[in-house]
Write a protein that holds these residues in place. Structure first.
Motif, PDB file in Angstrom:
ATOM      1  N   ALA A  47     -11.868  -6.840  15.454  1.00  0.00           N
ATOM      2  CA  ALA A  47     -12.278  -5.971  16.564  1.00  0.00           C
ATOM      3  C   ALA A  47     -13.766  -5.636  16.507  1.00  0.00           C
ATOM      4  O   ALA A  47     -14.437  -5.570  17.545  1.00  0.00           O
ATOM      5  N   THR A  48     -14.287  -5.435  15.309  1.00  0.00           N
ATOM      6  CA  THR A  48     -15.714  -5.115  15.173  1.00  0.00           C
ATOM      7  C   THR A  48     -16.571  -6.275  15.651  1.00  0.00           C
ATOM      8  O   THR A  48     -17.578  -6.084  16.350  1.00  0.00           O
ATOM      9  N   HIS A 100      -2.579   8.403  14.275  1.00  0.00           N
ATOM     10  CA  HIS A 100      -2.255   7.312  13.353  1.00  0.00           C
ATOM     11  C   HIS A 100      -2.233   7.763  11.894  1.00  0.00           C
ATOM     12  O   HIS A 100      -3.159   8.405  11.418  1.00  0.00           O
ATOM     13  N   GLU A 101      -1.142   7.436  11.229  1.00  0.00           N
ATOM     14  CA  GLU A 101      -1.029   7.643   9.784  1.00  0.00           C
ATOM     15  C   GLU A 101      -0.781   6.281   9.155  1.00  0.00           C
ATOM     16  O   GLU A 101       0.229   5.639   9.436  1.00  0.00           O
ATOM     17  N   GLU A 102      -1.676   5.838   8.312  1.00  0.00           N
ATOM     18  CA  GLU A 102      -1.517   4.527   7.699  1.00  0.00           C
ATOM     19  C   GLU A 102      -0.350   4.520   6.712  1.00  0.00           C
ATOM     20  O   GLU A 102      -0.031   5.550   6.113  1.00  0.00           O
ATOM     21  N   THR A 105       2.985   3.834   1.013  1.00  0.00           N
ATOM     22  CA  THR A 105       3.671   3.299  -0.164  1.00  0.00           C
ATOM     23  C   THR A 105       3.716   1.770  -0.092  1.00  0.00           C
ATOM     24  O   THR A 105       3.457   1.178   0.960  1.00  0.00           O
ATOM     25  N   ALA A 106       4.063   1.156  -1.209  1.00  0.00           N
ATOM     26  CA  ALA A 106       4.146  -0.307  -1.250  1.00  0.00           C
ATOM     27  C   ALA A 106       5.192  -0.818  -0.262  1.00  0.00           C
ATOM     28  O   ALA A 106       4.980  -1.824   0.423  1.00  0.00           O
ATOM     29  N   THR A 107       6.312  -0.111  -0.175  1.00  0.00           N
ATOM     30  CA  THR A 107       7.371  -0.529   0.747  1.00  0.00           C
ATOM     31  C   THR A 107       6.917  -0.383   2.194  1.00  0.00           C
ATOM     32  O   THR A 107       7.209  -1.230   3.040  1.00  0.00           O
ATOM     33  N   GLU A 108       6.192   0.688   2.503  1.00  0.00           N
ATOM     34  CA  GLU A 108       5.685   0.885   3.864  1.00  0.00           C
ATOM     35  C   GLU A 108       4.697  -0.217   4.238  1.00  0.00           C
ATOM     36  O   GLU A 108       4.699  -0.706   5.371  1.00  0.00           O
ATOM     37  N   HIS A 109       3.856  -0.617   3.287  1.00  0.00           N
ATOM     38  CA  HIS A 109       2.906  -1.702   3.557  1.00  0.00           C
ATOM     39  C   HIS A 109       3.647  -3.021   3.779  1.00  0.00           C
ATOM     40  O   HIS A 109       3.287  -3.813   4.659  1.00  0.00           O
ATOM     41  N   ARG A 110       4.682  -3.259   2.987  1.00  0.00           N
ATOM     42  CA  ARG A 110       5.478  -4.484   3.147  1.00  0.00           C
ATOM     43  C   ARG A 110       6.166  -4.491   4.513  1.00  0.00           C
ATOM     44  O   ARG A 110       6.200  -5.507   5.207  1.00  0.00           O
ATOM     45  N   ILE A 121       1.552  -8.338  16.453  1.00  0.00           N
ATOM     46  CA  ILE A 121       0.412  -7.427  16.568  1.00  0.00           C
ATOM     47  C   ILE A 121      -0.242  -7.284  15.197  1.00  0.00           C
ATOM     48  O   ILE A 121       0.406  -7.519  14.173  1.00  0.00           O
ATOM     49  N   PRO A 122      -1.510  -6.897  15.137  1.00  0.00           N
ATOM     50  CA  PRO A 122      -2.178  -6.742  13.847  1.00  0.00           C
ATOM     51  C   PRO A 122      -1.538  -5.633  13.006  1.00  0.00           C
ATOM     52  O   PRO A 122      -1.135  -4.592  13.542  1.00  0.00           O
ATOM     53  N   LYS A 123      -1.472  -5.835  11.721  1.00  0.00           N
ATOM     54  CA  LYS A 123      -0.881  -4.853  10.804  1.00  0.00           C
ATOM     55  C   LYS A 123      -1.627  -3.520  10.873  1.00  0.00           C
ATOM     56  O   LYS A 123      -1.028  -2.454  10.732  1.00  0.00           O
ATOM     57  N   GLU A 124      -2.940  -3.586  11.111  1.00  0.00           N
ATOM     58  CA  GLU A 124      -3.759  -2.373  11.129  1.00  0.00           C
ATOM     59  C   GLU A 124      -3.367  -1.416  12.256  1.00  0.00           C
ATOM     60  O   GLU A 124      -3.692  -0.232  12.217  1.00  0.00           O
TER      61      GLU A 124
END
Length: 206
Positions: A47-48, A100-102, A105-110, A121-124
């Motif tokens: 995006a940048t 937005h709350e990123e 935890t490891a499981t949330e990122h997975r 869609i992008p993970k971000e």
């Protein structure tokens, strides 16, 4: 300032990797208006970099504040880009981004990575309080998600717990719950067979 939507779209369309695009205007609760760009292509672009690329050709006020990648853009019955749908989606995404709350935890990122894969869609763009179906999830994509997660959650679970953080908690709870081994009944298995044999030998001595 006069904003030329067509000029913005034509400039974005010249960026390598952009197949189709549409720019819509979204209005926030404070009355401020923002340009939001949607584009399709083989993969999401930074995006940048997009913002800088458009800034080289357009005045600052004509550079979108947000860029959202989709595998394809929604179409009307006439085969044209559905700008009304995109405008509504832009408003929803804008609210989500402000709250937005990123993933934490490891499981949330997975999970976020799996969501990004099946939703296209992008993970971000995915937050821990986001709801799977609000981001475009369908019954088919929910099934794909269950498969991508190796059935750590079921198809039914995804409908009952559509929020990412809740799904992660469910997975962690299940993984952390050790299932005790079933007790071996007396008289069964190797130990039971040994005892039975010994008993028969004892009987034979009388």
């Amino acid at each position: 300032f006069r904003i030329e939507i067509g000029e913005i779209e034509n400039t974005l369309l010249r960026v390598p990797g952009v197949r189709e695009d549409a720019v819509v205007v979204t209005e926030r609760a404070d009355g401020s208006k923002h340009l939001v760009a949607f584009y399709s292509g083989q993969r999401p672009l930074d995006a940048t970099a997009l913002r800088e690329r458009l800034g080289d050709s357009l005045p600052k006020y004509m550079v979108p504040t947000a860029f959202h990648w989709r595998e394809s853009l929604p179409l009307t019955g006439n085969g044209k880009v559905d700008r009304k749908t995109l405008a509504a989606l832009a408003a929803e995404l804008d609210v989500a981004e402000q709250n937005h709350e990123e993933p934490s935890t490891a499981t949330e990122h997975r999970l976020a990575a799996a969501w990004a894969q099946v939703l296209g869609i992008p993970k971000e763009q995915i937050g821990r309080r986001d709801q799977f179906f609000d981001l475009g999830g369908t019954s088919l994509s929910a099934l794909k998600l269950a498969i991508a997660l190796d059935r750590a959650v079921s198809f039914k679970d995804l409908f009952a717990q559509p929020i990412l953080a809740d799904q992660a908690e469910l997975i962690d709870r299940r993984l952390g719950r050790g299932v005790p081994a079933a007790p071996v009944p007396v008289g069964s298995g190797r130990c039971g067979a040994t005892r039975a044999t010994a008993a028969r030998r004892g009987e034979g001595r009388h």
